[in-house]
Design an enzyme around this catalytic site. Structure first.
Site, short mmCIF file in Angstrom:
data_model
loop_
_atom_site.label_atom_id
_atom_site.label_comp_id
_atom_site.label_asym_id
_atom_site.label_seq_id
_atom_site.Cartn_x
_atom_site.Cartn_y
_atom_site.Cartn_z
N GLY A 11 0.83 -1.21 0.00
CA GLY A 11 0.00 0.00 0.00
C GLY A 11 0.85 1.25 0.00
CE1 TYR A 63 -8.31 0.37 10.26
CE2 TYR A 63 -8.60 1.57 12.32
CZ TYR A 63 -7.85 1.30 11.17
OH TYR A 63 -6.65 1.94 10.96
CB SER A 112 -4.53 1.57 14.36
OG SER A 112 -5.28 2.65 14.86
CB THR A 149 -1.86 7.15 -1.46
OG1 THR A 149 -2.33 8.39 -0.93
CG2 THR A 149 -2.66 6.02 -0.83
N GLY A 150 -0.44 8.08 1.03
CA GLY A 150 -0.44 8.12 2.49
C GLY A 150 0.89 7.79 3.16
CB ILE A 151 1.46 6.10 6.42
CG1 ILE A 151 0.59 7.08 7.24
CG2 ILE A 151 2.63 5.60 7.25
CD1 ILE A 151 -0.19 6.44 8.36
N GLY A 152 2.37 4.94 3.60
CA GLY A 152 3.21 3.99 2.87
C GLY A 152 4.10 4.68 1.85
N1 LIG Z 1 -4.08 7.68 8.94
C1 LIG Z 1 -4.19 7.41 10.22
O1 LIG Z 1 -4.55 8.26 11.03
C2 LIG Z 1 -3.86 6.03 10.75
C3 LIG Z 1 -3.99 5.79 12.12
C4 LIG Z 1 -3.69 4.53 12.61
C5 LIG Z 1 -3.27 3.53 11.74
N2 LIG Z 1 -3.16 3.76 10.41
C6 LIG Z 1 -2.73 2.66 9.52
O2 LIG Z 1 -1.75 3.13 8.62
C7 LIG Z 1 -1.74 2.30 7.44
C8 LIG Z 1 -1.64 3.17 6.20
O3 LIG Z 1 -2.85 3.91 6.07
P1 LIG Z 1 -2.95 5.41 5.51
O4 LIG Z 1 -3.42 6.23 6.63
O5 LIG Z 1 -1.73 5.77 4.77
O6 LIG Z 1 -4.22 5.23 4.52
P2 LIG Z 1 -4.41 5.40 2.94
O7 LIG Z 1 -3.91 6.73 2.51
O8 LIG Z 1 -5.82 5.06 2.68
O9 LIG Z 1 -3.46 4.27 2.36
C9 LIG Z 1 -3.81 2.92 2.47
C10 LIG Z 1 -3.05 2.10 1.45
O10 LIG Z 1 -3.46 0.72 1.55
C11 LIG Z 1 -3.77 0.26 0.24
N3 LIG Z 1 -4.75 -0.82 0.22
C12 LIG Z 1 -6.02 -0.81 0.67
N4 LIG Z 1 -6.62 -1.98 0.38
C13 LIG Z 1 -5.69 -2.75 -0.27
C14 LIG Z 1 -5.70 -4.04 -0.86
N5 LIG Z 1 -6.80 -4.81 -0.86
N6 LIG Z 1 -4.57 -4.50 -1.44
C15 LIG Z 1 -3.47 -3.74 -1.49
N7 LIG Z 1 -3.40 -2.51 -0.98
C16 LIG Z 1 -4.51 -2.01 -0.38
C17 LIG Z 1 -4.30 1.48 -0.48
O11 LIG Z 1 -4.24 1.27 -1.87
P3 LIG Z 1 -5.34 1.97 -2.87
O12 LIG Z 1 -4.93 3.39 -2.96
O13 LIG Z 1 -5.20 1.21 -4.13
O14 LIG Z 1 -6.67 1.79 -2.23
C18 LIG Z 1 -3.32 2.55 0.02
O15 LIG Z 1 -2.13 2.47 -0.72
C19 LIG Z 1 -3.00 1.44 7.53
O16 LIG Z 1 -2.64 0.12 7.92
C20 LIG Z 1 -3.82 2.10 8.62
O17 LIG Z 1 -4.65 1.19 9.31
C21 LIG Z 1 -3.44 4.99 9.89
#
Ligand SMILES: NC(=O)c1ccc[n+]([C@@H]2O[C@H](COP(=O)([O-])OP(=O)(O)OC[C@H]3O[C@@H](n4cnc5c(N)ncnc54)[C@H](OP(=O)(O)O)[C@@H]3O)[C@@H](O)[C@H]2O)c1
Ligand SMILES: *[C@@H]1O[C@H](CO)[C@@H](O)[C@H](O)[C@H]1NC(C)=O
Length: 329
Positions: A56, A210, A185, A59-62
């Site tokens: 992933g 979740y 999380s 976008t985002g954190i990744g």
């Molecule tokens: N943001 C926060 O405040 C927060 C807080 C606590 C934990 N987290 C954790 O941080 C991690 C990263 O999240 P983020 O905040 O950066 O969110 P995000 O911007 O929505 O990024 C999520 C990533 O996961 C990918 N993904 C989703 N479903 C998938 C699938 N079936 N197969 C492959 N890739 C998939 C998405 O790809 P697509 O773009 O193709 O959908 C996207 O690249 C997550 O595990 C989340 O639970 C985030």
């Protein structure tokens, strides 16, 4: 001298309230800044010659984590389901890091076949794997199912990564010292594992699902670390902070207008994706954690997770259930 002290005393007396307000405001701003900044990974470690795979990462954190790994000189594999967005992200990362060794591979965690295909590709075509970062995640979607009929959040956040990690273990073991980083999380704190109804078929609640999936991340880290003791592969789980990303994409459209208006100022306060990547980066590279394994982190430091995340029996039970669900048993 006497006069000077007298003047100060006089000034303090006259402006006591103003000074107190200034002190409190100053302390408040410092606390807010500290909270906003969170932890920062200060390690300068280089990763030349090493390979990092991040799920992933389009976008985002990744994506921010991938950029940091690229700046350190690693070969970076972005494992993503949307190849168009992934290729755009890879090009941005190559340009910003000056590292051309950033590649994209297809991975849909909602399909066990896709997970196996990616793992096979990596096993056959990569000489090594030094750091695996299980970052991809989906939050609070409707009651959806993966290709294999698993509830979506448990399926993607936990089961897909469970299979992926197990399939990549041989390569990780060949590349020691190597690390596995699992992005969980704070939401795990209110979570529980519903062993009798793991797909939450009886009463699906998107928050409950979740939380269950994020608790599964921490329990998986714990059990995996104990299974990997002495192998040179270490495991870390973490909370990245509350970060402005696309994670709310399934939640926001369901909110009422007044709720969205309330959320807007909060969105402006919460941290940037690059701040959100710091704890992942810390777990992936920081020298101080080289011998740590199975711990949970927040703000670039170990943190005690919720009691239900420290339950050994539950961790083992979840491992066995997951293994049989993905066909590893
Ligand atoms: N943001 C926060 O405040 C927060 C807080 C606590 C934990 N987290 C954790 O941080 C991690 C990263 O999240 P983020 O905040 O950066 O969110 P995000 O911007 O929505 O990024 C999520 C990533 O996961 C990918 N993904 C989703 N479903 C998938 C699938 N079936 N197969 C492959 N890739 C998939 C998405 O790809 P697509 O773009 O193709 O959908 C996207 O690249 C997550 O595990 C989340 O639970 C985030
Ligand atoms: C990790 O363990 C090795 C071997 O026991 C030791 O040499 C090294 O100093 C330790 N590193 C840290 C950061 O504790």
């Amino acid at each position: 001298m006497q006069n000077y002290a007298e003047t100060i005393r006089h000034l303090l007396k006259r402006h006591a309230t103003g000074l107190a307000v200034a002190c409190v405001a100053g302390a408040g701003i410092l606390a807010l800044r500290r909270w906003l900044a969170g932890g920062v990974c200060r390690s300068k470690v280089r990763l030349d010659g090493k390979t990092v795979l991040i799920t992933g990462a389009n976008t985002g954190i990744g994506k921010e984590t991938a950029l940091d790994m690229a700046k350190r000189g690693a070969r970076v594999i972005l494992a993503c389901r949307d190849m168009t967005r992934a290729c755009i992200a890879a090009e941005e990362i190559r340009q910003q890091s000056g590292n051309g060794n950033v590649v994209v591979k297809k991975l849909d965690l909602a399909s066990l076949q896709s997970v196996r295909d990616l793992a096979k590709d990596v096993e056959e075509n990569e000489g090594r794997l030094d750091i695996l970062i299980n970052n991809a995640g989906i939050m609070m979607c409707p009651k959806w199912k993966t290709d294999d009929g698993f509830e979506m959040q448990f399926g993607v956040n936990h089961l897909g990564h469970f299979l992926l990690t197990n399939c990549l273990l041989n390569l990780l073991k060949k590349s020691t010292p190597s690390r596995i980083v699992i992005v969980s999380s704070l939401a795990h704190e209110k979570g529980s594992i519903d062993f009798d109804d793991i797909h939450l078929d009886v009463d699906y609640q998107r928050e409950t699902s979740y939380r269950q999936s994020k608790l599964a991340n921490v329990l998986f880290c714990k059990e995996l670390a104990s299974r990997l003791q002495g192998t040179g592969v270490t495991v870390y789980s973490l909370h990245p902070g509350v970060i402005r990303t696309e994670l709310g994409r399934h939640l926001l459209p369901t909110l009422a207008l007044w709720q969205r208006i309330l959320v807007t100022p909060i969105m402006m306060l919460i941290k940037s994706p690059s701040a959100g990547a710091q704890t992942s980066i810390y777990c992936a590279v920081d020298e101080s954690q080289a011998n740590a394994s199975g711990l949970y982190y927040s703000d670039c430091a170990p943190k005690k997770p919720a009691p239900q995340a420290l339950d050994d029996a539950a961790a083992k039970k979840l491992w066995d259930l997951s293994a049989s669900m993905v066909g590893l048993a």
